[in-house]
Design a protein around this motif. Structure first.
Motif, PDB file in Angstrom:
ATOM      1  N   SER A  28       1.314  -0.744  -0.270  1.00  0.00           N
ATOM      2  CA  SER A  28      -0.091  -0.210  -0.166  1.00  0.00           C
ATOM      3  C   SER A  28       0.693   1.092   0.587  1.00  0.00           C
ATOM      4  CB  SER A  28      -0.825   0.350   1.323  1.00  0.00           C
ATOM      5  OG  SER A  28      -1.558  -0.846   1.259  1.00  0.00           O
ATOM      6  N   GLY A  29       0.430   2.218  -1.188  1.00  0.00           N
ATOM      7  CA  GLY A  29       1.371   2.863  -0.473  1.00  0.00           C
ATOM      8  C   GLY A  29       2.439   3.746  -1.545  1.00  0.00           C
ATOM      9  N   SER A  30       2.777   2.454  -2.196  1.00  0.00           N
ATOM     10  CA  SER A  30       3.452   2.340  -3.552  1.00  0.00           C
ATOM     11  C   SER A  30       3.602   3.132  -4.503  1.00  0.00           C
ATOM     12  CB  SER A  30       3.966   0.811  -3.464  1.00  0.00           C
ATOM     13  OG  SER A  30       2.825   0.196  -4.354  1.00  0.00           O
ATOM     14  N   GLY A  31       1.892   3.448  -4.876  1.00  0.00           N
ATOM     15  CA  GLY A  31       1.963   4.559  -6.250  1.00  0.00           C
ATOM     16  C   GLY A  31       1.412   3.278  -7.004  1.00  0.00           C
ATOM     17  N   LYS A  32       0.874   2.621  -7.028  1.00  0.00           N
ATOM     18  CA  LYS A  32      -0.464   1.394  -7.985  1.00  0.00           C
ATOM     19  C   LYS A  32      -0.944   2.162  -8.463  1.00  0.00           C
ATOM     20  CE  LYS A  32      -0.454  -1.939  -5.130  1.00  0.00           C
ATOM     21  NZ  LYS A  32      -0.412  -1.440  -3.691  1.00  0.00           N
ATOM     22  N   SER A  33      -1.934   2.860  -7.779  1.00  0.00           N
ATOM     23  CA  SER A  33      -3.215   3.509  -8.749  1.00  0.00           C
ATOM     24  C   SER A  33      -2.420   4.993  -9.341  1.00  0.00           C
ATOM     25  CB  SER A  33      -4.600   3.619  -7.650  1.00  0.00           C
ATOM     26  OG  SER A  33      -4.822   2.204  -7.115  1.00  0.00           O
ATOM     27  N   THR A  34      -1.965   5.623  -9.033  1.00  0.00           N
ATOM     28  CA  THR A  34      -1.377   6.555  -9.539  1.00  0.00           C
ATOM     29  C   THR A  34      -0.866   6.142 -10.940  1.00  0.00           C
ATOM     30  OG1 THR A  34      -0.973   7.350  -7.596  1.00  0.00           O
ATOM     31  CG2 THR A  34       0.490   8.214  -8.998  1.00  0.00           C
ATOM     32  N   LEU A  35       0.272   4.899 -10.853  1.00  0.00           N
ATOM     33  CA  LEU A  35       0.922   4.437 -11.945  1.00  0.00           C
ATOM     34  C   LEU A  35      -0.310   4.382 -13.159  1.00  0.00           C
ATOM     35  CD1 LEU A  35       3.128   3.926 -13.453  1.00  0.00           C
ATOM     36  CD2 LEU A  35       3.027   1.450 -13.502  1.00  0.00           C
ATOM     37  N   LEU A  36      -1.415   3.844 -12.603  1.00  0.00           N
ATOM     38  CA  LEU A  36      -2.552   3.546 -13.593  1.00  0.00           C
ATOM     39  C   LEU A  36      -3.251   4.566 -14.014  1.00  0.00           C
ATOM     40  CD1 LEU A  36      -3.925   0.276 -14.412  1.00  0.00           C
ATOM     41  CD2 LEU A  36      -5.483   1.433 -12.612  1.00  0.00           C
ATOM     42  N   HIS A  37      -3.534   5.479 -13.383  1.00  0.00           N
ATOM     43  CA  HIS A  37      -4.297   6.673 -13.618  1.00  0.00           C
ATOM     44  C   HIS A  37      -3.947   7.297 -14.786  1.00  0.00           C
ATOM     45  CE1 HIS A  37      -6.261   6.182  -9.823  1.00  0.00           C
ATOM     46  NE2 HIS A  37      -7.089   5.375 -10.509  1.00  0.00           N
ATOM     47  N   LEU A  38      -2.366   7.229 -14.386  1.00  0.00           N
ATOM     48  CA  LEU A  38      -1.470   8.178 -15.946  1.00  0.00           C
ATOM     49  C   LEU A  38      -2.097   7.916 -17.085  1.00  0.00           C
ATOM     50  CD1 LEU A  38       2.197   7.306 -14.719  1.00  0.00           C
ATOM     51  CD2 LEU A  38       0.600   9.548 -14.339  1.00  0.00           C
ATOM     52  N   PHE A  39      -2.446   6.845 -17.842  1.00  0.00           N
ATOM     53  CA  PHE A  39      -2.417   5.979 -18.925  1.00  0.00           C
ATOM     54  C   PHE A  39      -3.905   6.417 -19.249  1.00  0.00           C
ATOM     55  CE2 PHE A  39       0.105   2.022 -17.150  1.00  0.00           C
ATOM     56  CZ  PHE A  39       1.203   2.271 -17.486  1.00  0.00           C
ATOM     57  N   ASN A  40      -4.791   6.973 -18.727  1.00  0.00           N
ATOM     58  CA  ASN A  40      -5.662   7.783 -19.476  1.00  0.00           C
ATOM     59  C   ASN A  40      -5.963   9.600 -19.346  1.00  0.00           C
ATOM     60  OD1 ASN A  40      -7.197   7.136 -16.804  1.00  0.00           O
ATOM     61  ND2 ASN A  40      -8.226   6.789 -17.905  1.00  0.00           N
ATOM     62  N   ARG A  41      -4.836   9.881 -18.593  1.00  0.00           N
ATOM     63  CA  ARG A  41      -5.100  11.420 -18.197  1.00  0.00           C
ATOM     64  C   ARG A  41      -5.769  11.885 -16.059  1.00  0.00           C
ATOM     65  NH1 ARG A  41      -4.034  16.064 -21.955  1.00  0.00           N
ATOM     66  NH2 ARG A  41      -3.118  16.876 -20.390  1.00  0.00           N
ATOM     67  N   LEU A  42      -5.980  10.620 -16.149  1.00  0.00           N
ATOM     68  CA  LEU A  42      -7.466  10.760 -14.876  1.00  0.00           C
ATOM     69  C   LEU A  42      -5.618  11.661 -13.585  1.00  0.00           C
ATOM     70  CD1 LEU A  42      -8.806   7.840 -13.245  1.00  0.00           C
ATOM     71  CD2 LEU A  42     -10.156  10.155 -14.645  1.00  0.00           C
ATOM     72  N   GLU A  43      -4.493  10.888 -14.098  1.00  0.00           N
ATOM     73  CA  GLU A  43      -3.864  12.315 -13.129  1.00  0.00           C
ATOM     74  C   GLU A  43      -2.163  12.064 -14.816  1.00  0.00           C
ATOM     75  OE1 GLU A  43      -2.440  11.708  -9.455  1.00  0.00           O
ATOM     76  OE2 GLU A  43      -3.324  10.219  -9.340  1.00  0.00           O
ATOM     77  N   ASP A  44      -1.959  13.737 -14.442  1.00  0.00           N
ATOM     78  CA  ASP A  44      -0.413  13.972 -15.247  1.00  0.00           C
ATOM     79  C   ASP A  44       0.907  13.851 -14.580  1.00  0.00           C
ATOM     80  OD1 ASP A  44      -1.957  13.946 -17.294  1.00  0.00           O
ATOM     81  OD2 ASP A  44      -2.521  16.253 -16.989  1.00  0.00           O
ATOM     82  N   PRO A  45       1.541  13.861 -14.921  1.00  0.00           N
ATOM     83  CA  PRO A  45       2.809  12.943 -14.242  1.00  0.00           C
ATOM     84  C   PRO A  45       3.636  14.744 -13.922  1.00  0.00           C
ATOM     85  CG  PRO A  45       3.837  13.197 -16.651  1.00  0.00           C
ATOM     86  CD  PRO A  45       2.284  13.575 -16.712  1.00  0.00           C
ATOM     87  N   ASP A  46       4.331  14.438 -12.605  1.00  0.00           N
ATOM     88  CA  ASP A  46       5.219  15.886 -12.477  1.00  0.00           C
ATOM     89  C   ASP A  46       6.574  16.407 -13.043  1.00  0.00           C
ATOM     90  OD1 ASP A  46       3.410  16.729 -10.465  1.00  0.00           O
ATOM     91  OD2 ASP A  46       4.516  15.529  -8.721  1.00  0.00           O
ATOM     92  N   SER A  47       6.751  15.334 -13.826  1.00  0.00           N
ATOM     93  CA  SER A  47       7.712  15.290 -15.127  1.00  0.00           C
ATOM     94  C   SER A  47       8.107  14.709 -15.375  1.00  0.00           C
ATOM     95  CB  SER A  47       8.874  15.767 -13.733  1.00  0.00           C
ATOM     96  OG  SER A  47       9.802  14.990 -12.869  1.00  0.00           O
ATOM     97  N   GLY A  48       8.813  14.329 -16.375  1.00  0.00           N
ATOM     98  CA  GLY A  48       9.132  12.660 -17.270  1.00  0.00           C
ATOM     99  C   GLY A  48       8.325  12.982 -18.799  1.00  0.00           C
ATOM    100  N   GLN A  49       8.340  12.224 -19.792  1.00  0.00           N
ATOM    101  CA  GLN A  49       7.551  12.007 -20.417  1.00  0.00           C
ATOM    102  C   GLN A  49       6.503  10.484 -20.326  1.00  0.00           C
ATOM    103  OE1 GLN A  49      10.827  13.380 -23.547  1.00  0.00           O
ATOM    104  NE2 GLN A  49       8.616  14.717 -24.343  1.00  0.00           N
ATOM    105  N   ILE A  50       5.261  10.463 -21.140  1.00  0.00           N
ATOM    106  CA  ILE A  50       4.967   9.400 -21.189  1.00  0.00           C
ATOM    107  C   ILE A  50       3.921  10.214 -23.448  1.00  0.00           C
ATOM    108  CG2 ILE A  50       2.397   8.111 -21.118  1.00  0.00           C
ATOM    109  CD1 ILE A  50       2.221   9.461 -18.491  1.00  0.00           C
ATOM    110  N   PHE A  51       4.782   9.105 -23.955  1.00  0.00           N
ATOM    111  CA  PHE A  51       4.118   8.287 -25.592  1.00  0.00           C
ATOM    112  C   PHE A  51       3.108   7.638 -24.889  1.00  0.00           C
ATOM    113  CE2 PHE A  51       8.741  10.116 -24.763  1.00  0.00           C
ATOM    114  CZ  PHE A  51       8.318  11.060 -25.452  1.00  0.00           C
TER     115      PHE A  51
END
Length: 233
Positions: A35-58
């Protein structure tokens, strides 16, 4: 060679630290870890429910933020841990997404209920009258109504009893096989990861500590962190 759908380069977001990841078409990715390792946050990046603070997603080789968000979410459908349904009937929920794009066709509702093993009589039922397992099935069917290419699943069975878990897993396996859906799923259930996945991502401390084929990475973990996680789960 499989087509690359997502490529993450040095992505950071709150707890996530320097995530580098490529996901190929047709993969069944299982994301697991403490818990708290960022699993859901990572998943949410794939349809932009969340956007990264830095880095790039293609996405298909183009920056993900160059895509229209409604279209992106249509193609990358998500099912959440708790089904957030609209307070109307089952049919109203199924029609919602396609109607936004003027794509709803009468008759689709029967096929969608078939996908999730619900009887046709449920179409006119108020969602407030459904059980937890039934609501999750409607949530899955509502996502499928948009004909997604990629299915994002955020612990969709964690709130269900064993009987419902087994039944929904069977539905998911049938869907993944019949529709060739690329699937990215967060789960806390290692047995579920073994059953449904072809590739695993073990997250801890906001980083991908280990990845590999399933179920092999559970049989021969390469890191002490994964071995300890397996032992307590």
């Amino acid at each position: 060679m499989a087509e690359s759908i997502f490529d993450l380069k040095h992505v950071r977001k709150r707890v996530l630290k320097d995530i580098n990841l490529s996901i190929q078409k047709g993969e069944r990715i299982m994301i697991f870890g403490p818990s708290g390792s960022g699993k859901s946050t990572l998943l949410h990046l794939f349809n932009r429910l969340e956007d990264p603070d830095s880095g790039q997603i293609f996405y298909y080789g183009e920056p993900i933020d160059s895509y229209d968000i409604p279209q992106l979410r249509k193609k990358n459908g998500i099912v959440l841990q708790y089904p957030y349904l609209f307070p109307e009937t089952v049919l109203d929920n199924l029609k919602y997404g396609p109607s936004l794009f003027d794509e709803w066709q009468s008759g689709n509702e029967d096929k969608l209920l078939d996908y999730v093993n619900l009887p046709k009589e449920y179409l006119d039922k108020p969602v407030d009258d459904l059980s937890g397992g039934e609501k999750q099935r409607v949530s899955l069917a509502r996502t499928l109504a948009n004909q997604p290419e990629i299915l994002l699943l955020d612990e969709p069975t964690s709130a269900l009893d064993d009987q419902n878990i087994e039944s929904i897993e069977e539905d998911l396996m049938t869907l993944m096989d019949s529709k060739a859906l690329t699937t990215i799923m967060v789960t806390h259930n290692l047995h579920q990861a073994k059953r449904l996945g072809t590739r695993g991502l073990f997250l801890a401390d906001g980083m991908i500590k280990e990845e590999g084929d399933l179920p092999g990475m559970f049989d021969q973990p390469k890191t002490d962190e994964l071995q300890k996680f397996i032992n307590v789960n």
